[in-house]
Design a protein around this motif. Sequence first.
Motif, mmCIF file in Angstrom:
data_model
loop_
_atom_site.group_PDB
_atom_site.id
_atom_site.type_symbol
_atom_site.label_atom_id
_atom_site.label_comp_id
_atom_site.label_asym_id
_atom_site.label_seq_id
_atom_site.Cartn_x
_atom_site.Cartn_y
_atom_site.Cartn_z
ATOM 1 N N LYS A 1 -7.869 -23.941 31.309
ATOM 2 C CA LYS A 1 -6.728 -24.757 30.521
ATOM 3 C C LYS A 1 -6.575 -25.934 30.948
ATOM 4 C CE LYS A 1 -2.985 -22.432 30.032
ATOM 5 N NZ LYS A 1 -1.644 -21.484 30.387
ATOM 6 N N SER B 1 -11.981 -26.320 18.272
ATOM 7 C CA SER B 1 -10.730 -26.258 19.430
ATOM 8 C C SER B 1 -11.540 -25.224 20.309
ATOM 9 C CB SER B 1 -9.696 -25.477 18.724
ATOM 10 O OG SER B 1 -8.667 -25.647 19.880
ATOM 11 N N TYR B 2 -12.083 -24.064 19.845
ATOM 12 C CA TYR B 2 -12.707 -23.213 20.973
ATOM 13 C C TYR B 2 -13.993 -23.871 21.601
ATOM 14 C CZ TYR B 2 -15.808 -19.311 22.604
ATOM 15 O OH TYR B 2 -16.483 -18.583 23.477
ATOM 16 N N ILE C 1 -0.485 -23.534 34.619
ATOM 17 C CA ILE C 1 -1.883 -23.880 34.801
ATOM 18 C C ILE C 1 -2.197 -24.254 36.302
ATOM 19 C CG2 ILE C 1 -3.346 -25.933 34.454
ATOM 20 C CD1 ILE C 1 -1.841 -26.324 31.869
ATOM 21 N N GLY D 1 -13.967 -27.139 22.440
ATOM 22 C CA GLY D 1 -13.695 -28.000 23.187
ATOM 23 C C GLY D 1 -13.809 -29.207 22.697
ATOM 24 N N ARG E 1 -0.472 -30.801 23.278
ATOM 25 C CA ARG E 1 -1.984 -30.277 23.104
ATOM 26 C C ARG E 1 -1.964 -28.915 22.764
ATOM 27 N NH1 ARG E 1 -3.875 -34.294 27.951
ATOM 28 N NH2 ARG E 1 -2.226 -35.850 27.536
ATOM 29 N N GLU E 2 -3.191 -28.389 22.124
ATOM 30 C CA GLU E 2 -3.494 -26.960 21.965
ATOM 31 C C GLU E 2 -4.778 -26.692 21.951
ATOM 32 O OE1 GLU E 2 -1.015 -25.201 18.797
ATOM 33 O OE2 GLU E 2 -2.872 -23.945 18.481
ATOM 34 N N THR E 3 -5.351 -25.504 22.560
ATOM 35 C CA THR E 3 -6.677 -25.236 22.694
ATOM 36 C C THR E 3 -6.940 -23.782 22.188
ATOM 37 O OG1 THR E 3 -8.753 -25.581 23.461
ATOM 38 C CG2 THR E 3 -6.943 -24.915 24.977
ATOM 39 N N THR E 4 -7.859 -23.487 21.662
ATOM 40 C CA THR E 4 -8.284 -22.270 21.443
ATOM 41 C C THR E 4 -9.019 -21.669 22.319
ATOM 42 O OG1 THR E 4 -8.186 -22.364 18.933
ATOM 43 C CG2 THR E 4 -9.353 -20.558 19.839
ATOM 44 N N MET E 5 -8.867 -20.359 23.135
ATOM 45 C CA MET E 5 -9.423 -20.095 24.290
ATOM 46 C C MET E 5 -10.272 -18.806 23.545
ATOM 47 S SD MET E 5 -7.932 -21.563 27.058
ATOM 48 C CE MET E 5 -8.139 -20.586 28.386
ATOM 49 N N CYS F 1 -3.833 -21.675 23.944
ATOM 50 C CA CYS F 1 -2.887 -22.402 25.032
ATOM 51 C C CYS F 1 -2.555 -23.736 24.712
ATOM 52 C CB CYS F 1 -3.551 -22.442 26.453
ATOM 53 S SG CYS F 1 -4.221 -20.803 27.236
ATOM 54 N N SER F 2 -1.500 -24.330 25.126
ATOM 55 C CA SER F 2 -0.581 -25.326 24.886
ATOM 56 C C SER F 2 -0.385 -25.990 26.164
ATOM 57 C CB SER F 2 0.567 -25.133 23.937
ATOM 58 O OG SER F 2 0.127 -24.532 22.948
ATOM 59 N N TRP F 3 -0.062 -27.491 26.326
ATOM 60 C CA TRP F 3 0.224 -28.089 27.305
ATOM 61 C C TRP F 3 0.643 -29.704 26.599
ATOM 62 C CZ3 TRP F 3 -1.416 -32.445 30.111
ATOM 63 C CH2 TRP F 3 -0.820 -32.668 31.187
ATOM 64 N N GLU F 4 1.871 -29.947 26.818
ATOM 65 C CA GLU F 4 2.236 -31.329 26.536
ATOM 66 C C GLU F 4 1.859 -31.648 24.934
ATOM 67 O OE1 GLU F 4 4.254 -33.476 28.126
ATOM 68 O OE2 GLU F 4 4.798 -31.538 29.198
ATOM 69 N N LYS G 1 -9.691 -28.288 29.459
ATOM 70 C CA LYS G 1 -9.566 -28.602 28.094
ATOM 71 C C LYS G 1 -8.349 -29.162 27.773
ATOM 72 C CE LYS G 1 -11.394 -25.495 24.964
ATOM 73 N NZ LYS G 1 -11.526 -24.152 24.204
ATOM 74 N N LEU G 2 -7.297 -29.219 28.438
ATOM 75 C CA LEU G 2 -6.050 -29.521 28.080
ATOM 76 C C LEU G 2 -5.692 -30.859 28.724
ATOM 77 C CD1 LEU G 2 -3.767 -26.522 27.635
ATOM 78 C CD2 LEU G 2 -4.468 -27.776 25.782
#
Lengths: 231, 231
Positions: free
Chosen positions: B142, A181-182, B227, A184, A68-72, A63-66, B145-146
């Motif tokens: 999300k 990333s997963y 989100i 956190g 930033r990205e993170t593995t879910m 997922c991404s936001w602004e 984490k983000l």
Amino acid sequence: MTSERFTEVRGHPLFKNISDGSFEALARGAYVQNFPPHTELISEGEAADFLHIVLSGSVELFCSWESRETTMATVWPVSAFILAATIRDRPYLMSGRTLGKTRIMLVPSQDVRAVFESDSEFAKAIVAELANFYRASIKNTKNLKLRTSKERLANYLIKCSRREENCLVFELQYEKRRLASYLGMTPENLSRSFNALKPFGVQVDGQKVRLEDLEKLIAFAKPTDLIDGYE
Amino acid sequence: MTSERFTEVRGHPLFKNISDGSFEALARGAYVQNFPPHTELISEGEAADFLHIVLSGSVELFCSWESRETTMATVWPVSAFILAATIRDRPYLMSGRTLGKTRIMLVPSQDVRAVFESDSEFAKAIVAELANFYRASIKNTKNLKLRTSKERLANYLIKCSRREENCLVFELQYEKRRLASYLGMTPENLSRSFNALKPFGVQVDGQKVRLEDLEKLIAFAKPTDLIDGYE
DNA sequence: GGTGGCTCTTGATAAACGTCAAGCAAGTGA
DNA sequence: TCACTTGCTTGACGTTTATCAAGAGCCACC
């Protein structure tokens, strides 16, 4: 005969108990596609046109936001992903990209919803699957909110060991940056966390991990089925 | 006549479309109970003997691990909770306690599973409910984490405003310490985060919040349906 | 009208975690 | 073979967040 197509997914919990007719209705519009590594299959926000099922290879959900990205999560064969979006006809909440070379079965969402309406066995299987996903997500939230990054790593390693019948030597299933990333955290922090777990017998060399004192690691990590158990 | 009992839950998505027979089968073993404030209704790890439905008051769902505790959600009328554990016959992953004086309808889990097997409308409603829960949980992950804690608070306030038709003055629905825990921070940090949002027009006095510059707050918080949207 | 308990806030301090920059090692391809 | 890339690690530093302690305000209950 169409019912002989896609035999590799017939044993999946979603399809195990449904009628041949239902399976054919799903198979009719479905197709299998090969994707090269690092291909974005779906993007969050898009309409959920297909249910995706990983046949071989693996898919990273992120997922991404602004910026930033993170593995879910990482999806391994044979598993379906984005079932909830498909069944509710809502936009994807996650993006997905292949890690290695990956074969994906694509089932049109409208077919999934149609069979869901007509075949109560399929509906029941979907309930089981969604309930498992939900519970896994709750556990993930607990892990994030109740534990420090070191504790999350320690419990992750114990989980890896458990998965391979408590084997004390195993390989990390994917790159450390993705693992970070997963879990956190940043790759730098993961690296330092591995070092911080040395006193508990954690040895790392590249992808290879050795747990030299599982007792001690467990005493530190304090795993519990209510967070770390499989669904 | 039994079907006239529990009319207050008949309109809930789970029961709206099921047959009268199914509803009676659920109502037969069900009962309503009043609980005083701060009563622990369920504890994580226990067997899921009853599906719980909040009729009035509210219930805090929370989780514990190693002397740490975190608020996962607050359940308002009329909503069911721990549906996934009930339907899968698994232990609760969360504990629940009443906040104020609360009326709860308790439906034996075995009855829920039986009707789930026999009434496909009920099964479909459960699918919808679980899919929504799952997607809400993914959104929550999300968010955690983000975003930083300040961003989570800002988006929470915007969400509160949206819920009341973009009203710029509203009351926090529960204590700040619970809000802090829900947002994944300490009460001290929440207090400081409120201060840090003053430049964006956030005024707090006790439970009362005023958003004096929603534009500015939104520009900072950058909410997105992926989100912050309701399921 | 206190008195105790509670929440909330504030300040000081510490721990956890992220960012930036540099360097190393392994793998890739011309 | 030699750049070149890529992922990982390490160090220095800064930000974010938690912890500990104290005090203010509020409410319930004698």
